[in-house]
Write a protein that holds these residues in place. Structure first.
Motif, PDB file in Angstrom:
ATOM      1  N   GLU A  34       0.930  -1.270   0.080  1.00 14.45           N
ATOM      2  CA  GLU A  34      -0.177  -0.004   0.105  1.00 14.45           C
ATOM      3  C   GLU A  34       0.780   1.349   0.032  1.00 14.45           C
ATOM      4  O   GLU A  34       0.679   2.197  -0.560  1.00 14.45           O
ATOM      5  CB  GLU A  34      -1.021  -0.157   1.162  1.00 14.45           C
ATOM      6  CG  GLU A  34      -1.321   0.838   1.919  1.00 14.45           C
ATOM      7  CD  GLU A  34      -0.550   2.282   2.473  1.00 14.45           C
ATOM      8  OE1 GLU A  34      -0.885   3.208   2.358  1.00 14.45           O
ATOM      9  OE2 GLU A  34       0.372   1.804   3.414  1.00 14.45           O
ATOM     10  N   VAL A  35       2.044   1.303   0.566  1.00 17.20           N
ATOM     11  CA  VAL A  35       2.884   2.438   0.577  1.00 17.20           C
ATOM     12  C   VAL A  35       3.198   2.747  -0.672  1.00 17.20           C
ATOM     13  O   VAL A  35       3.378   4.084  -0.935  1.00 17.20           O
ATOM     14  CB  VAL A  35       4.109   2.023   1.617  1.00 17.20           C
ATOM     15  CG1 VAL A  35       5.019   0.919   0.941  1.00 17.20           C
ATOM     16  CG2 VAL A  35       5.219   3.471   1.783  1.00 17.20           C
ATOM     17  N   TYR A  36       3.480   1.831  -1.718  1.00 14.73           N
ATOM     18  CA  TYR A  36       3.748   2.316  -3.007  1.00 14.73           C
ATOM     19  C   TYR A  36       2.511   2.909  -3.643  1.00 14.73           C
ATOM     20  O   TYR A  36       2.924   4.146  -4.336  1.00 14.73           O
ATOM     21  CB  TYR A  36       4.223   1.128  -3.834  1.00 14.73           C
ATOM     22  CG  TYR A  36       5.752   0.549  -3.430  1.00 14.73           C
ATOM     23  CD1 TYR A  36       6.696   1.377  -4.145  1.00 14.73           C
ATOM     24  CD2 TYR A  36       5.763  -0.380  -2.824  1.00 14.73           C
ATOM     25  CE1 TYR A  36       7.859   0.839  -3.835  1.00 14.73           C
ATOM     26  CE2 TYR A  36       7.183  -1.048  -2.393  1.00 14.73           C
ATOM     27  CZ  TYR A  36       8.198  -0.272  -3.118  1.00 14.73           C
ATOM     28  OH  TYR A  36       9.445  -0.707  -2.859  1.00 14.73           O
ATOM     29  N   GLU A  37       1.474   2.341  -3.449  1.00 13.20           N
ATOM     30  CA  GLU A  37       0.385   3.239  -4.120  1.00 13.20           C
ATOM     31  C   GLU A  37      -0.092   4.541  -3.520  1.00 13.20           C
ATOM     32  O   GLU A  37      -0.291   5.381  -4.295  1.00 13.20           O
ATOM     33  CB  GLU A  37      -0.936   2.419  -3.945  1.00 13.20           C
ATOM     34  CG  GLU A  37      -0.765   0.820  -4.549  1.00 13.20           C
ATOM     35  CD  GLU A  37      -1.461  -0.118  -3.898  1.00 13.20           C
ATOM     36  OE1 GLU A  37      -2.392  -0.070  -3.316  1.00 13.20           O
ATOM     37  OE2 GLU A  37      -0.715  -1.211  -4.005  1.00 13.20           O
ATOM     38  N   ARG A  38       0.134   4.761  -2.110  1.00 12.67           N
ATOM     39  CA  ARG A  38      -0.333   5.787  -1.636  1.00 12.67           C
ATOM     40  C   ARG A  38       0.797   6.943  -2.085  1.00 12.67           C
ATOM     41  O   ARG A  38       0.544   8.023  -2.096  1.00 12.67           O
ATOM     42  CB  ARG A  38      -0.014   5.607   0.059  1.00 12.67           C
ATOM     43  CG  ARG A  38      -0.236   6.643   0.644  1.00 12.67           C
ATOM     44  CD  ARG A  38      -0.664   6.110   2.118  1.00 12.67           C
ATOM     45  NE  ARG A  38       0.573   5.504   2.880  1.00 12.67           N
ATOM     46  CZ  ARG A  38       1.586   5.556   3.440  1.00 12.67           C
ATOM     47  NH1 ARG A  38       1.835   6.964   3.484  1.00 12.67           N
ATOM     48  NH2 ARG A  38       2.239   4.769   3.841  1.00 12.67           N
ATOM     49  N   ALA A  39       2.178   6.620  -2.036  1.00 10.79           N
ATOM     50  CA  ALA A  39       2.985   7.580  -2.532  1.00 10.79           C
ATOM     51  C   ALA A  39       2.934   7.892  -3.646  1.00 10.79           C
ATOM     52  O   ALA A  39       2.992   9.328  -4.138  1.00 10.79           O
ATOM     53  CB  ALA A  39       4.511   6.909  -2.188  1.00 10.79           C
ATOM     54  N   PRO A 444      11.837   2.203  -8.358  1.00  7.21           N
ATOM     55  CA  PRO A 444      11.904   3.441  -7.365  1.00  7.21           C
ATOM     56  C   PRO A 444      11.362   3.355  -5.960  1.00  7.21           C
ATOM     57  O   PRO A 444      10.430   2.617  -5.752  1.00  7.21           O
ATOM     58  CB  PRO A 444      11.205   4.662  -8.321  1.00  7.21           C
ATOM     59  CG  PRO A 444      10.927   4.045  -9.656  1.00  7.21           C
ATOM     60  CD  PRO A 444      11.014   2.638  -9.551  1.00  7.21           C
ATOM     61  N   VAL A 445      12.099   3.890  -4.932  1.00 11.96           N
ATOM     62  CA  VAL A 445      11.488   3.874  -3.733  1.00 11.96           C
ATOM     63  C   VAL A 445      10.045   4.679  -3.756  1.00 11.96           C
ATOM     64  O   VAL A 445       9.870   5.666  -4.435  1.00 11.96           O
ATOM     65  CB  VAL A 445      12.624   4.387  -2.616  1.00 11.96           C
ATOM     66  CG1 VAL A 445      13.763   3.505  -2.666  1.00 11.96           C
ATOM     67  CG2 VAL A 445      12.815   5.854  -2.640  1.00 11.96           C
ATOM     68  N   PRO A 446       9.278   4.517  -2.739  1.00  7.18           N
ATOM     69  CA  PRO A 446       8.208   5.142  -2.329  1.00  7.18           C
ATOM     70  C   PRO A 446       8.472   6.729  -2.584  1.00  7.18           C
ATOM     71  O   PRO A 446       9.237   7.261  -1.880  1.00  7.18           O
ATOM     72  CB  PRO A 446       7.543   4.872  -1.158  1.00  7.18           C
ATOM     73  CG  PRO A 446       7.889   3.378  -0.988  1.00  7.18           C
ATOM     74  CD  PRO A 446       9.201   3.502  -1.630  1.00  7.18           C
TER      75      PRO A 446
END
Ligand code: WT7
Length: 651
Positions: A34-39, A444-446
């Motif tokens: 989820e962190v990827y999507e949120r970012a 890529p990082v978030p």
């Protein structure tokens, strides 16, 4: 490194995959994708949230002002980097936790708890103030890997001075140029440093370097003592030990800095002969450094974190000093060489301190491979849980060796792509979430938007290559090049407007994983250090015997790339072995040992195009013994034949 084409061939046949081990995932800071999507949905909101992990004196209300190529982040907030790395831990529950565990090369060691580190930083801040250093002044730091190095940096941060750390391997001349460019008032150095039992004569270099610069005071740390016989200049030289002892033992109040105030300059090589002073901000830089420790390095309070870089490079700034300390972590800092007294030194350190996270460079891993696994096997290293790699593309063989022999098949590996300019890791897996492929920095990082573009600035489809680009601003991006904003705009934003161009080629695979192929400009990467071909060429033509020089990076088994110089001599000068050695010494004197050419090839003429451009690719092909490609654009084809002959003689 191999050529980009060779690397691509190897990579396209690389099919191994490593999912995060379940035991790792279950304890990871980030286990929900989820962190990827949120970012991705709202990068600014993501970064604003992350920024709250720092302590702000005045909280920011603005997140980003993007006026390409200039970005301002959190720009109405105020904070202090020393407060965030030291004081906030020191006055809390981490007071007596080890901040820095330092291991000297000769075997001495020192542990600084957060409280002890805080007291040292306070004293050093008093010392700098007493030497007349004001907020915004530049302080150049030329120190070995001793605790005084981070202490000096943090003292600068505390009083709002801008530090410019120059790697101790640079020559007096290189230091001189960097002091002049930064216009530094104070230089902090040491009498010497230890390297494989020998003394590095830092003070002697410093004495030479400060001539003709604005430096008023030279603060000298005592490290090697009687072993270094350097003269003392009364009135200018100040003993660190005496000044620290004389400083008040009272806390030094942190300067309240705007998020956009400059935290430090760090010089790096570019495509011209003049090094660039990369400018980093206080707020954005610290947010980037702090965030990536928690995301990419999965840092926890009980970790013992060991990064083998020298603090003189960006890796040391972000991943020994600002990142881990801002998280309140325990950092291991080692002064010397990996093979001193023996080739197991790193593993001995891992065992001695129970290191859990280990971060090094592919060139080191290839060196360990050459030495053989027995050195690792001598030690109990089962405390390790996460490994990192940085500095150049890692070849899959080295990745696998690292995985098997250091990671014991158990530790995830984070291959972190980034640069001096980016401030923190940009393309790297989150170790609890991303399946890794040996040789790829993955995704890529978030919060970071990276892509691969074609010549026209279009995103290439999966399965093709082009220019690596960063398509949106990020908090820890460089703010400019010190006193050369025009070069900043041209170098990084000149090709695709509003898009950051790092200067690397990259391939995007079917899963949208990014594979970094290496530099696409005249910068070479020797053991993970960036060296501009022009810098070495200028150093060579500066010698009276040299008419012209062309420098290329050729692939090298351990160093990744090695420097090969093609040199034409002035009329009547004989090409002798003595001259060759003299030229190598000349480069070392001008720049430093890291720029010493592996080989120098004397030739009658350099191969040039009809328009007069040196054909570097051709030189590289010759140096690497490859069949030559198309030479039809060459002005004088006979040059190639004589070149090949010459080169054969050298082998
Ligand atoms: C250049 C930046 C910031 C780390 C130390 C070097 C190369 C760095 C990787 C990697 C492939 C890498 C790039 C980049 N590079 N890390 N994981 N995979 N290439 O910092 O001196 O600013 O050099 O190092 O070519 O542009 P630097």
């Amino acid at each position: 490194m191999m050529t980009q084409a060779d690397r691509l061939d190897t990579l396209l046949t690389e099919e191994r995959r490593f999912a995060p081990p379940e035991s790792f995932r279950n304890q990871a800071n980030y286990r929900d994708p989820e962190v990827y999507e949120r970012a991705a949905r709202d990068p600014e909101a993501y970064w604003a949230e992350e920024a709250k992990n720092l302590d702000w004196f005045r909280p920011f209300t603005k997140i980003l002002d993007w006026n390409p190529p200039h970005a301002r982040w959190f720009y109405d907030g105020t904070l202090n980097a020393a407060y965030n790395t030291v004081d906030r831990h020191r006055f809390g529950p981490r007071k007596n936790k080890a901040a820095i565990i330092w291991e000297g090369e000769p075997g001495d060691s020192r542990v600084l708890t957060y409280d002890m580190l805080g007291r040292e930083v306070d004293r050093a801040a008093h010392v700098l103030k007493s030497l007349g250093v004001q907020k915004g002044d530049r302080v150049t730091i030329y120190l070995p890997m001793v605790p005084e190095l981070p202490i000096a940096m943090l003292a600068c941060a505390k009083i709002g001075a801008i530090h410019s750390v120059v790697f101790g391997g640079f020559s007096a001349r290189a230091l001189h140029e960097r002091i002049l460019d930064a216009d530094a008032k104070v230089l902090i150095t040491a009498d010497g440093g230890w390297r494989r039992g020998n003394v590095v004569p830092l003070k002697r270099n410093a004495d030479e370097a400060v001539q003709g610069t604005p430096v008023e005071k030279v603060l000298v740390v005592e490290r090697v003592g009687a072993a270094a016989a350097a003269p003392w200049t009364p009135g200018r030289d100040v003993s660190w030990r005496e000044a620290m002892a004389a400083a008040p033992a009272t806390p030094f109040p942190c300067e309240e800095m705007n998020a956009e105030d400059i935290l430090f300059l760090l010089y790096t090589s570019g495509t011209t002969g003049k090094p660039k002073g990369i400018v980093h901000s206080t707020g954005g830089y610290l947010v980037g450094a702090n965030t990536s420790l928690r995301t990419v390095f999965d840092i926890k309070d009980d970790d013992v974190y060991f990064c083998t870089a020298d603090i003189g490079w960006i890796t040391g700034h972000t991943y020994i000093v600002y990142g881990p300390l801002s998280c309140g972590a325990t950092v291991v800092m080692y002064e010397g060489a990996p093979d001193w007294p023996d080739r197991d030194r790193y593993w001995q350190i891992v065992e001695k301190y129970g290191v859990t996270i280990f971060y090094t460079a592919p060139t080191s891993i290839r060196t360990f491979m050459k030495w053989g696994p027995e050195y690792v096997q001598r030690h109990r290293i089962d405390t390790l849980r996460l490994l990192g790699s940085v500095g150049e593309p890692i070849n899959p063989e080295a990745w696998m060796w690292y995985h098997e022999h250091v990671g014991q098949g158990r530790c995830p590996i984070v291959d972190t792509w980034w640069q001096t300019e980016t401030g923190c890791a940009m393309i790297a897996p989150l170790p609890g979430l991303v399946t890794t492929k040996p040789g790829s920095a993955t995704r890529p990082v978030p919060g970071i938007s990276a892509d691969v573009f074609d010549e026209e600035g279009q995103s290439v489809p999966a399965g093709s290559g082009g220019y690596l680009v960063i398509t949106r601003p990020w908090p820890s991006m460089l703010r400019t090049i010190w006193r050369d904003d025009e070069r900043f705009a041209r170098t990084y934003f000149g090709k695709f407007p509003g898009i950051y161009l790092p200067g690397d080629g990259a391939h995007k695979d079917e899963d949208n994983y990014i594979w970094i192929l290496g530099r696409i400009d005249d910068v070479i990467n020797v053991s993970g250090h960036r060296i501009g071909t022009m810098e070495v060429e200028s150093a060579l033509v500066d010698h009276h015997a040299v008419a012209e020089a062309a420098v290329i990076g050729r692939s090298h088994e351990v160093k990744g790339q090695a420097i090969t110089a093609f040199v034409t001599l002035k009329e009547g000068i004989a090409a002798t072995d003595e001259l060759m050695n003299e030229l190598k010494r000349h480069v070392v004197e001008k720049i430093g040992a890291l720029a010493r050419p592996e080989e120098i090839i004397f030739i009658a003429d350099l191969p040039k195009t009809r328009s007069g451009k040196i054909m570097r690719r051709l030189l590289r092909d010759i140096a690497e013994g490859r069949v030559l490609g198309d030479t039809s654009t060459l002005a004088d084809p006979s040059v190639v034949e004589s070149l090949k002959e010459m080169y054969k003689d050298k082998e």
